[in-house]
Write an enzyme that holds these catalytic residues in place. Structure first.
Site, PDB file in Angstrom:
ATOM      1  N   HIS A   1     -14.570  -7.041   9.426  1.00 29.44           N
ATOM      2  CA  HIS A   1     -15.325  -7.180  10.660  1.00 29.44           C
ATOM      3  C   HIS A   1     -16.574  -6.297  10.668  1.00 29.44           C
ATOM      4  O   HIS A   1     -16.786  -5.482   9.773  1.00 29.44           O
ATOM      5  CB  HIS A   1     -14.424  -6.891  11.850  1.00 29.44           C
ATOM      6  CG  HIS A   1     -13.420  -7.986  12.092  1.00 29.44           C
ATOM      7  ND1 HIS A   1     -12.576  -8.000  13.168  1.00 29.44           N
ATOM      8  CD2 HIS A   1     -13.126  -9.110  11.383  1.00 29.44           C
ATOM      9  CE1 HIS A   1     -11.817  -9.084  13.125  1.00 29.44           C
ATOM     10  NE2 HIS A   1     -12.133  -9.768  12.044  1.00 29.44           N
TER      11      HIS A   1
ATOM     12  N   GLY B   1      -6.569  -5.099  16.077  1.00 31.05           N
ATOM     13  CA  GLY B   1      -7.122  -5.854  17.193  1.00 31.05           C
ATOM     14  C   GLY B   1      -6.039  -6.567  17.979  1.00 31.05           C
ATOM     15  O   GLY B   1      -6.146  -6.728  19.204  1.00 31.05           O
TER      16      GLY B   1
ATOM     17  N   HIS C   1       4.333   4.800  22.355  1.00 26.25           N
ATOM     18  CA  HIS C   1       5.699   4.461  22.782  1.00 26.25           C
ATOM     19  C   HIS C   1       5.899   4.487  24.289  1.00 26.25           C
ATOM     20  O   HIS C   1       7.032   4.426  24.760  1.00 26.25           O
ATOM     21  CB  HIS C   1       6.721   5.389  22.120  1.00 26.25           C
ATOM     22  CG  HIS C   1       6.722   5.339  20.633  1.00 26.25           C
ATOM     23  ND1 HIS C   1       7.312   4.315  19.923  1.00 26.25           N
ATOM     24  CD2 HIS C   1       6.178   6.182  19.704  1.00 26.25           C
ATOM     25  CE1 HIS C   1       7.155   4.527  18.621  1.00 26.25           C
ATOM     26  NE2 HIS C   1       6.461   5.644  18.462  1.00 26.25           N
TER      27      HIS C   1
ATOM     28  N   SER D   1     -11.413  -5.820  17.231  1.00 26.52           N
ATOM     29  CA  SER D   1     -10.754  -5.553  15.954  1.00 26.52           C
ATOM     30  C   SER D   1     -11.709  -4.768  15.075  1.00 26.52           C
ATOM     31  O   SER D   1     -12.916  -5.010  15.081  1.00 26.52           O
ATOM     32  CB  SER D   1     -10.382  -6.859  15.259  1.00 26.52           C
ATOM     33  OG  SER D   1      -9.961  -6.614  13.931  1.00 26.52           O
TER      34      SER D   1
ATOM     35  N   GLU E   1     -14.264 -10.329  17.059  1.00 27.67           N
ATOM     36  CA  GLU E   1     -15.269 -10.676  16.053  1.00 27.67           C
ATOM     37  C   GLU E   1     -16.690 -10.551  16.582  1.00 27.67           C
ATOM     38  O   GLU E   1     -17.622 -11.019  15.936  1.00 27.67           O
ATOM     39  CB  GLU E   1     -15.043 -12.124  15.592  1.00 27.67           C
ATOM     40  CG  GLU E   1     -13.670 -12.360  14.983  1.00 27.67           C
ATOM     41  CD  GLU E   1     -13.407 -13.826  14.667  1.00 27.67           C
ATOM     42  OE1 GLU E   1     -12.476 -14.086  13.892  1.00 27.67           O
ATOM     43  OE2 GLU E   1     -14.137 -14.705  15.191  1.00 27.67           O
TER      44      GLU E   1
END
Length: 400
Positions: free
Chosen positions: A187, A58, A214, A182, A161
């Protein structure tokens, strides 16, 4: 009183997830591939958006979402507004992305950023608003959207959350440019470790796919999600293998297939998980009415649907006992607890370099000193909830 064991969090690994994981282990195709794509699509469909981009946490979800802004004129050192009280990953992500966090105090009754204190923190360097739906309690998004529109700011929601929470009938995470979730083990939807960004903007989604690999020039499935499948048709755009052309400063934050398999299983029972958590939350709320002289708790307002990550409560000023005394008693009786975070700018040692002074965020600091949260997850039953009430009542009889 019979001692029970009530852990803070849990994880569901369904039979379907186990079957996929076994297949993956047999084929050895465990890096990001078709199951990550399936998880992204299913997640986006549930939230009613066009795109989901799965990442490794997250925190990375927020850092990548903020990093998208560099493609639209943001500069390193520009400012992002966020609440002073939240999990540290929110602030860390701002720094990871190269921005300066600007903190705003929260409301005691919601735990969320105080909208009335935001505008005084906005400067010509402010580029984005980063509200956090803490514990699954929705932020006042009507006010947040007014401010972001007024000052032409990007809006990125930290919904880490808050899977399933709604504000005025709309899913949190869908109000702004991007919503970040997340999927950590404790969770509501879990992929063991992981996160996901949702958006309706195709360009943002493409940049996010680049950033998680990247900053790679190619964002398509062949090059990013399964590099063994061959070359992209755009390979010669730069006269070389485009998989090794990097257009922007990126991250290494891909989700793998095993994690995605667990997430796919969770999505299939998503509504059941939320229903059980809500049931547990509101049963605790009912029990805590007996303790209202001692603790503040959060409520579900009429304009929202709360999808609870946990059950937070905060010691009131009149309490003769300290938080640590209650925490020790709960833990001794098998009830796992967590402090309700801290005021990041004034109570977190790693953020001393920003120069904030204690007293600048009084509500966040009060919660940081007096807040607790405990689990309401789907493995907790009615007897567990009643036991929590019995343990707290016993503590108050001794210490109240």
């Amino acid at each position: 009183m019979y001692k029970r064991k009530i852990p803070f969090g849990t994880i569901v690994i369904t039979e379907k997830a186990k079957k996929i994981i076994y297949e993956l282990l047999e084929t050895k195709r465990v890096s990001q591939g078709k199951y990550v794509r399936e998880f992204e699509k299913r997640f986006a469909d549930i939230w009613g958006v066009k795109y989901g981009v799965a990442v490794s946490s997250g925190t990375d979800a927020i850092a990548l979402a903020l990093s998208v802004l560099y493609d639209f004129g943001a500069k390193r050192g520009d400012e992002v507004i966020l609440p002073a009280l939240t999990f540290i990953g929110t602030a860390n992500a701002v720094l990871m992305a190269g921005f300066k966090p600007v903190f705003v105090d929260v409301e005691l009754e919601t735990l969320n950023i105080n909208p009335e204190k935001i505008e005084e923190k906005i400067t010509e360097k402010t580029k984005a608003m980063l509200p956090v739906h803490l514990m699954g309690k929705p932020v006042n998004m009507e006010k947040i959207c007014e401010i972001t529109k007024k000052y032409n700011l990007f809006l990125i929601e930290d919904s880490a959350e808050a899977h399933g929470s709604e504000y005025k009938g709309k899913n949190v995470g869908t109000f702004g440019d991007m919503g970040c979730f997340s999927t950590y083990v404790a969770h509501i939807i879990s992929t063991i470790e992981g996160g996901i960004i949702i958006t309706d903007n195709e360009e943002y989604a493409e940049i996010l796919r680049s950033l998680r690999a990247h900053g790679r020039a190619c964002k398509c499935d062949v090059c990013v999600l399964n590099t063994s499948s061959g070359y992209c048709k755009k390979r010669f755009k730069y006269g070389r293998d485009i998989r090794f052309v990097f257009e922007r400063v990126g991250f290494s934050s891909k989700m793998n297939e095993i994690e995605a398999a667990v997430g796919i299983g969770n999505l299939e029972i998503y509504e059941e998980i939320i229903e059980k958590r809500r049931k547990n939350f509101f049963k605790l709320k009912e029990i805590f009415k007996e303790f209202e002289d001692y603790f503040y708790t959060i409520d579900e307002a009429k304009e929202e649907k709360l999808s609870p990550h946990a059950f937070p409560f905060i010691l009131k000023e009149k309490c003769k006992f300290k938080r640590d005394e209650l925490v020790f008693y709960l833990n001794e009786n098998g009830i796992d607890t967590r402090d309700l975070f801290s005021s990041i700018p004034t109570q977190t040692p790693g953020y001393k370099f920003l120069g904030y002074k204690e007293g600048e965020f009084p509500i966040s600091e009060y919660i940081g000193n007096n807040g607790i949260h405990i689990g309401v997850h789907q493995d907790i039953d009615d007897e567990d909830i009643e036991y929590v009430g019995e343990v707290i009542k016993s503590f108050l009889e001794i210490n109240g």
